[in-house]
Design an enzyme around this catalytic site. Structure first.
Site, PDB file in Angstrom:
ATOM      1  CB  CYS A 353     -27.808  34.276 -13.317  1.00  0.00           C
ATOM      2  SG  CYS A 353     -27.977  33.109 -14.443  1.00  0.00           S
ATOM      3  NE  ARG A 382     -33.868  30.062 -20.440  1.00  0.00           N
ATOM      4  CZ  ARG A 382     -34.404  29.442 -19.183  1.00  0.00           C
ATOM      5  NH1 ARG A 382     -34.909  28.508 -19.026  1.00  0.00           N
ATOM      6  NH2 ARG A 382     -34.088  30.199 -18.110  1.00  0.00           N
ATOM      7  CD  GLN A 400     -36.106  33.274 -16.299  1.00  0.00           C
ATOM      8  OE1 GLN A 400     -35.404  33.707 -16.123  1.00  0.00           O
ATOM      9  NE2 GLN A 400     -36.158  31.858 -15.818  1.00  0.00           N
ATOM     10  CG  ASP A 402     -34.466  35.343 -12.573  1.00  0.00           C
ATOM     11  OD1 ASP A 402     -34.498  34.333 -11.950  1.00  0.00           O
ATOM     12  OD2 ASP A 402     -33.485  35.567 -13.403  1.00  0.00           O
ATOM     13  CG  HIS A 404     -29.946  35.887  -9.728  1.00  0.00           C
ATOM     14  ND1 HIS A 404     -30.694  36.504 -10.714  1.00  0.00           N
ATOM     15  CD2 HIS A 404     -29.793  34.670  -9.876  1.00  0.00           C
ATOM     16  CE1 HIS A 404     -30.832  35.613 -11.857  1.00  0.00           C
ATOM     17  NE2 HIS A 404     -30.240  34.370 -11.344  1.00  0.00           N
ATOM     18  CE  LYS A 484     -33.374  21.931 -11.583  1.00  0.00           C
ATOM     19  NZ  LYS A 484     -33.460  22.613 -12.849  1.00  0.00           N
ATOM     20  CG  HIS A 530     -29.961  30.965 -10.019  1.00  0.00           C
ATOM     21  ND1 HIS A 530     -29.298  31.530 -11.197  1.00  0.00           N
ATOM     22  CD2 HIS A 530     -28.628  30.486  -9.332  1.00  0.00           C
ATOM     23  CE1 HIS A 530     -28.118  31.307 -11.263  1.00  0.00           C
ATOM     24  NE2 HIS A 530     -27.376  30.743 -10.247  1.00  0.00           N
TER      25      HIS A 530
END
Length: 657
Positions: A353, A382, A400, A402, A404, A484, A530
């Site tokens: 992000c 992570r 991911q 991912d 945004h 979320k 997200h």
RNA sequence: GCCGCUAUAGCUCAGUGGUAGAGCGCACCCUUGGUAAGGGUGAGGCCGAGAGUCCGAUUCUCUCUAGCGGCACCA
């Protein structure tokens, strides 16, 4: 209006039975019929489960729960937990009991003691439990004043129980249950006696550590897990089910099918073998196409960024212990690593992000530009706790799908709905239907005002409802920057994993100073959404392996077809078939080994190859092929080109159909 | 990270205070066999890493590492 002593009980069918005074559920059941009296376990009084032995003093609506009702199983398991505790107390009186609820498929009980339980202990306990069941001890409910109860348990040396009493709301009565010499604090209800749990319908499964009250700051207790069922048959069915499920375990299948492996030197990171990575490549191609259709634009951002950016984003404060941090330096000529005090610290990105906001901030954005849907197959690291790692499901390096979405507040609901549509499409394409939807709401530690949270939570709930999805709330489970949506899937062993996610974020754009020019000519903060559909490729592939039990649909299968010859006479023909399959874009392999066809069929079937093309003399002569599909014992001889075309058609990915 | 368990051949697993065994797989040979295991021969192991006890440790003890089952944390 009933007189002072009379009690009128209304049954589910509307009929009413009157008594001249307080009456127990057992008496009622007996009056209705001896069959019911035998089967009765618990009575529901005005929606509340009561023990059959408890006296009903007021007019009530009642119904009787018997062995056939689903609620019965939960009560049975709760009884099993008590019997477990009784057995442990008999064997080791110094052990303290804490809590022991019924759970899905069984029960557990947490004990406080210094010495750990061994597998042999479990056997002894189970044996003792059977004895207690056979003793048929009556289970008796009593109420006790709060202070007296605290003293009672303290005197027994049961400090945890005393502590639990303190946390029971003061308007609730303190109830104790006695069976034999064992007395436990419990809300109830329970069955009339211990024999209601059969002596061969339960089994202790394993021991594990668990924190007192689920808080890792507290001491660790020893939890014994067990399973309990109505009948021995149900128990055995359950045990068989677990065995079967273990065969689908992605870690096992991943090894057997040669998809990936792990090794010590890269704990929690995947070595994707070519076969496993083929699944990945196909999934990535698929989701990339779906995202493009849905108005996303793909970007690629740095892996390693200065800690200053992470400080600014807030990750340094909130996510620090999960981040891999490296000093911006190289070892000296001797290979020694000395980190200077003023070394610049870099961090491997744990999320994409902040980087996406940097791209958003390049140039000036107008309200007309929004929404901007920015996607990235971002590889994140992570530093997950050692004990959390679990095959592909929980790793330290993850990619991911991912993205945004930067948008205005008035666009949130539309964007949420739009995402849910995409999500449903993708999961439908994968054949995944058992999805749990959760709306995670504001946690205690959070940024942003309550009004903002209120708005954001409502927006998500509204979008879910508008999309016709049933969901449950996960109170306090939201991220610190916003609520979320979580999309949970279940693995082979019954554990659930969050895959897709959708999060509202009002905080990060503020912290990293993202803005756009509104219609009014003023600067405004965009809202950031997200979102991920698969979640991570690692976990999602893990779920898919288990979902398909390794039998991937043709479009995802690492190897789609194997060509095998019957004798070496056909080697040339087999080779030519193989080349044609490759030319047709199929993932094919060839088997010219000196083995019998039985052997080859067996081996490739075990390897879960979707299609086997067999060529013998007849096929070579007629330019045909005999096709055998996984899961079928039938075979079909087709013209070679027809067979190939059929397979090609079937292997078209869902997004191209 | 916490509690417990485990670590022997590529895989699944036996086993022992005197440096190891099976099945499958693998290699070679025989076999050319029509839809879920044809036969023979053979090669594979520093018994997770380090330390200790012992004449001697894969075996007993300790430490570490990783894996497994939970807990906590989370895609």
């Amino acid at each position: 209006m009933s007189s002072k002593n009379k009690v009128a009980l209304t049954l589910p069918d509307g009929s009413v039975r009157e008594y001249n005074g307080p009456v127990t559920g057992m008496t009622l059941a007996n009056d209705i019929g001896p069959g019911l009296a035998k089967a009765a376990l618990v009575i529901v009084v005005n929606g509340e489960q009561w023990d059959l032995s408890r006296e009903i003093e007021k007019d009530s609506n009642v119904s009787i729960i018997t062995n056939r009702d689903d609620e019965a199983l939960e009560i049975l398991r709760h009884d099993a937990a008590h019997i477990l505790a009784e057995a442990v107390k008999e064997l080791w009186p110094d052990t303290q009991v804490t809590i022991g609820p019924a759970i899905e498929n069984g029960f557990y009980y947490d004990f406080a003691r210094d010495k750990p339980f061994t597998p042999e202990d479990l056997e002894r306990i189970e044996q003792r439990m059977k004895e207690i069941v056979e003793r048929n001890e009556e289970i008796i409910r009593t109420e006790m004043p709060r202070d007296e109860a605290v003293k009672f348990f303290r005197d027994m040396g049961e400090d945890y129980k005393a502590e639990i009493i303190a946390s029971i709301p003061s308007n609730e009565p303190i109830t104790l249950y006695r069976q034999g010499d064992f007395i436990d604090l419990c809300r109830g209800p329970h069955l009339p006696s211990t024999k209601y749990l059969g002596s061969d319908t339960f089994k202790l499964m394993n021991v594990a550590g668990a924190y007192w009250r689920g808080d890792s700051n507290n001491e660790m207790l020893q939890r014994i897990y067990g399973t309990a069922w109505r009948t021995k048959k149900e128990l055995n069915a359950y045990l068989t089910r677990i065995e079967e499920a273990e065969k689908r375990d992605h870690r096992k299948l991943g090894r057997e099918m040669g998809l990936f492996h792990f090794q010590e030197e890269a704990q929690g990171s995947v070595f994707w073998h070519s076969k496993g990575f083929r699944v990945w490549i196909e999934l990535e191609r698929y989701i990339r196409a779906r995202l493009r259709e849905d108005g996303y634009n793909e970007v690629k951002t740095p892996q390693l960024m200065d800690s200053k950016l992470w400080e600014q984003s807030g990750h340094w404060g909130k996510f620090r212990e999960n981040m891999f941090v490296v000093p911006d330096m190289v070892p000296n000529a001797e290979g020694e690593i000395e980190v200077p005090k003023d070394a610049r610290m870099m961090a491997l990105k744990p999320m994409n992000c902040p980087a996406h906001i940097q791209i958003f901030k390049q140039g000036i954005k107008s309200y007309r530009d929004l929404p901007i849907r920015m996607s990235e197959f971002g590889c994140c690291h992570r530093n997950e706790a050692h004990g959390a790692l679990h095959g592909l499901m929980r790793v330290r390096q993850m990619t991911q799908d991912d993205a945004h979405i930067f948008c205005r507040e008035d666009q949130i609901i539309d964007e949420t709905k739009r995402f849910l549509r995409l999500f449903a499409q993708v999961y439908d394409d994968m054949g995944l239907s058992e999805i749990k939807y959760k709306l995670a709401t504001r946690p205690e530690m959070r940024a942003g005002s309550d009004e903002t949270w209120e708005l954001a939570e409502k927006a998500l709930a509204e979008a879910l409802t508008a999309s016709g999805l049933e969901f449950e709330y996960a109170e306090g489970e939201g991220a610190f920057y916003g609520p979320k949506l979580e999309f949970h899937l279940t693995d082979a062993i019954g554990r659930t994993w969050q895959c897709g996610t959708f999060q509202l974020d009002y905080v990060l754009p503020d912290r990293l100073d993202a803005n756009y020019i509104g219609q009014d000519g003023e600067r405004h903060r965009p809202v950031m959404l997200h979102r991920a559909v698969f979640g991570t490729f690692e976990r999602f592939i893990g779920i898919l392996i288990e979902h398909y039990a390794g039998r991937f649909p043709l479009w995802l299968a690492p190897i789609q077809v194997i060509v095998a010859g019957i004798t070496s006479e056909q080697d040339d023909y087999v080779q030519s078939v193989f080349e044609k399959l490759q030319a047709a874009g199929l993932r094919a392999e060839i088997d010219l080994r000196n083995e019998k066809i039985n052997y080859k069929i067996r081996e490739h079937s075990h390897a879960k190859i979707p299609a086997i093309f067999v060529a013998g003399g007849r096929e070579a002569e007629n330019n045909t092929i005999t096709v055998r599909r996984l899961g079928s014992n039938n075979q079909e001889t087709l013209d070679l080109s027809d067979a190939i075309n059929k397979l090609v058609t079937e292997s078209i990915a869902p997004d191209k159909r």
